[in-house]
Design a protein around this motif. Structure first.
Motif, short mmCIF file in Angstrom:
data_model
loop_
_atom_site.label_atom_id
_atom_site.label_comp_id
_atom_site.label_asym_id
_atom_site.label_seq_id
_atom_site.Cartn_x
_atom_site.Cartn_y
_atom_site.Cartn_z
N HIS A 140 0.80 -1.22 0.00
CA HIS A 140 0.00 0.00 0.00
C HIS A 140 0.84 1.28 0.00
N ILE A 141 2.15 1.17 0.20
CA ILE A 141 2.97 2.39 0.23
C ILE A 141 4.05 2.43 -0.85
N LEU A 142 4.13 1.39 -1.68
CA LEU A 142 5.04 1.45 -2.82
C LEU A 142 4.62 2.57 -3.76
N ASP A 143 5.59 3.34 -4.26
CA ASP A 143 5.24 4.40 -5.19
C ASP A 143 4.99 3.81 -6.58
N PRO A 144 4.51 4.60 -7.56
CA PRO A 144 4.20 4.05 -8.89
C PRO A 144 5.38 3.40 -9.59
N ASN A 145 6.60 3.73 -9.17
CA ASN A 145 7.79 3.12 -9.78
C ASN A 145 8.24 1.86 -9.05
N GLY A 146 7.44 1.42 -8.06
CA GLY A 146 7.81 0.23 -7.30
C GLY A 146 8.96 0.48 -6.34
N THR A 147 9.13 1.73 -5.91
CA THR A 147 10.30 2.12 -5.13
C THR A 147 9.92 2.46 -3.69
N LEU A 148 10.84 2.16 -2.78
CA LEU A 148 10.72 2.53 -1.38
C LEU A 148 11.90 3.43 -1.00
N LEU A 149 11.60 4.59 -0.39
CA LEU A 149 12.65 5.45 0.17
C LEU A 149 12.71 5.15 1.66
N ILE A 150 13.84 4.67 2.11
CA ILE A 150 14.00 4.22 3.49
C ILE A 150 14.90 5.20 4.24
N GLN A 151 14.44 5.64 5.42
CA GLN A 151 15.19 6.59 6.24
C GLN A 151 15.29 6.06 7.67
N GLY A 152 16.49 6.15 8.22
CA GLY A 152 16.70 5.78 9.61
C GLY A 152 17.61 6.79 10.29
N ARG A 153 17.32 7.09 11.56
CA ARG A 153 18.14 8.08 12.28
C ARG A 153 18.57 7.53 13.63
N ILE A 154 19.84 7.71 13.96
CA ILE A 154 20.35 7.34 15.27
C ILE A 154 20.34 8.56 16.18
N ASN A 155 20.25 8.32 17.50
CA ASN A 155 20.31 9.48 18.39
C ASN A 155 21.77 9.85 18.66
N LYS A 156 21.96 10.97 19.35
CA LYS A 156 23.30 11.52 19.51
C LYS A 156 24.15 10.76 20.52
N MET A 157 23.56 9.80 21.21
CA MET A 157 24.34 9.00 22.16
C MET A 157 25.11 7.88 21.46
#
Length: 341
Positions: free
Chosen positions: A131-148
């Motif tokens: 349900h969240i794939l874009d029309p090009n079949g692509t996923l943009l994945i983002q991850g963030r670590i905390n400052k520790m």
């Protein structure tokens, strides 16, 4: 053997073997047209700096040549500085195409031993992403670590992971050649319904406090929806005629602190009735909080659970509602994003 066969091969009332469960690859085996096959694609997700955000793009399939279904995403990370020995050292979030997929991931592992292997730890396992794939079949994945998270990088990266998506795919050209029926347009995606839950904050003694727990399926919030909270209180002894505070001292929410402070509903139904001016149904209820956004709290671990605590002042001591001097009603409603409503 007979017992095993009867439990494994389930038949309907006409003696026919039932269909495999929807959403499983076996359900696709008898589909008309080209054969469905499993296809897996992966990519690295990494960044080097303290508090950094890693971005990666992953094409699950080629929509020009393939159609896909049952796509599932998994994300695993290498241990760097996630031991939590001195502070909260974790991954703040994982987002997929802008939608929150995991609010917090804590591998609880450290990777400073150069002679030891660096296994992968799971942050996300087999999340459905059709349900969240874009029309090009692509996923943009983002991850963030905390400052520790500030030591023991893996190959120079403080955040180092692997994102993998697995789909059942088939070739569109083969489908057009082999399908015995005319091609039909794809059905419109089903609307995602809103979800809601309610609770009461009740206690019966002057100056008392009470706790309420709201549990609600967080799926709509995880898909990018919005969750709003409304709180009303039934009028009891809140008229404050003698100058002493007769009020709701506070409503507190875990993760947000005080969301209502020293609120005075202002009426006493018993006094009003004695004076010949009984309160109407609308006047008996007083709004303490209106459309307060609790999406962040709904997604915070444990996702789908919100804990509230309320307290009245010592002077609230008469005209109880159903036996309760504090009788507050809480409603949380989560609505899907506009594109899925």
């Amino acid at each position: 053997a007979g017992c095993f066969a009867s439990s494994f091969l389930i038949f309907d009332g006409f003696g026919r073997r039932t269909l495999p469960y929807p959403g499983t690859p076996r359900r696709l085996l008898d589909s008309a047209g080209a054969e469905w096959v499993e296809q897996a694609v992966n990519t690295t997700v990494a960044c080097k700096e303290i508090g950094c955000t890693a971005n990666a793009s992953l094409q699950a399939y080629n929509p020009a040549e393939q159609e896909a279904t049952l796509c599932r995403l998994s994300i695993h990370v290498h241990a760097t500085d996630f031991d939590d020995e001195w502070s909260r050292e974790h991954i703040d979030f994982w987002k997929v195409n802008g939608l929150l997929a995991r609010a917090e991931c804590d591998p609880m592992a450290r990777g400073c031993n150069a002679s030891a292997s660096r296994p992968l730890y799971s942050c996300l396992q087999d999340m459905p992403v059709d349900h969240i794939l874009d029309p090009n079949g692509t996923l943009l994945i983002q991850g963030r670590i905390n400052k520790m998270v500030d030591e023991c990088p893996f190959e120079g990266n403080l955040l180092s992971g692997v994102a993998a998506v697995t789909c059942m795919v088939r070739n569109k050209t083969a489908l057009a050649e082999e399908a015995p029926f005319p091609q039909l347009s794809a059905p419109a995606s089903k609307a995602v319904p809103s979800v809601s839950a309610n609770a009461t904050i009740r206690c019966s003694e002057p100056g008392c406090s009470a706790v309420a727990l709201i549990n609600l399926d967080p799926t709509v919030a995880m898909m990018g929806g919005t969750c709003l909270m409304n709180i009303t209180v039934v009028q009891t002894d809140f008229d404050d005629d003698l100058g002493l505070p007769e009020d709701v001292e506070f409503i507190k929410m875990d993760g947000a602190g005080s969301i209502v402070s020293n609120m005075q509903p202002g009426k006493n139904p018993c006094t009003a009735r004695f004076q010949g001016n009984p309160l109407s149904e609308d006047e008996l209820l007083f709004s303490l909080l209106t459309n307060y956004n609790v999406t962040e709290q709904m997604l915070a671990p444990p996702a789908g659970s919100i804990r509230l605590m309320g307290k009245i002042s010592e002077q609230v001591d008469e005209c109880a509602s159903e036996g309760f001097l504090l009788d507050a009603r809480v409603v949380v409603r989560c609505d899907p994003p506009r594109g899925l409503a």
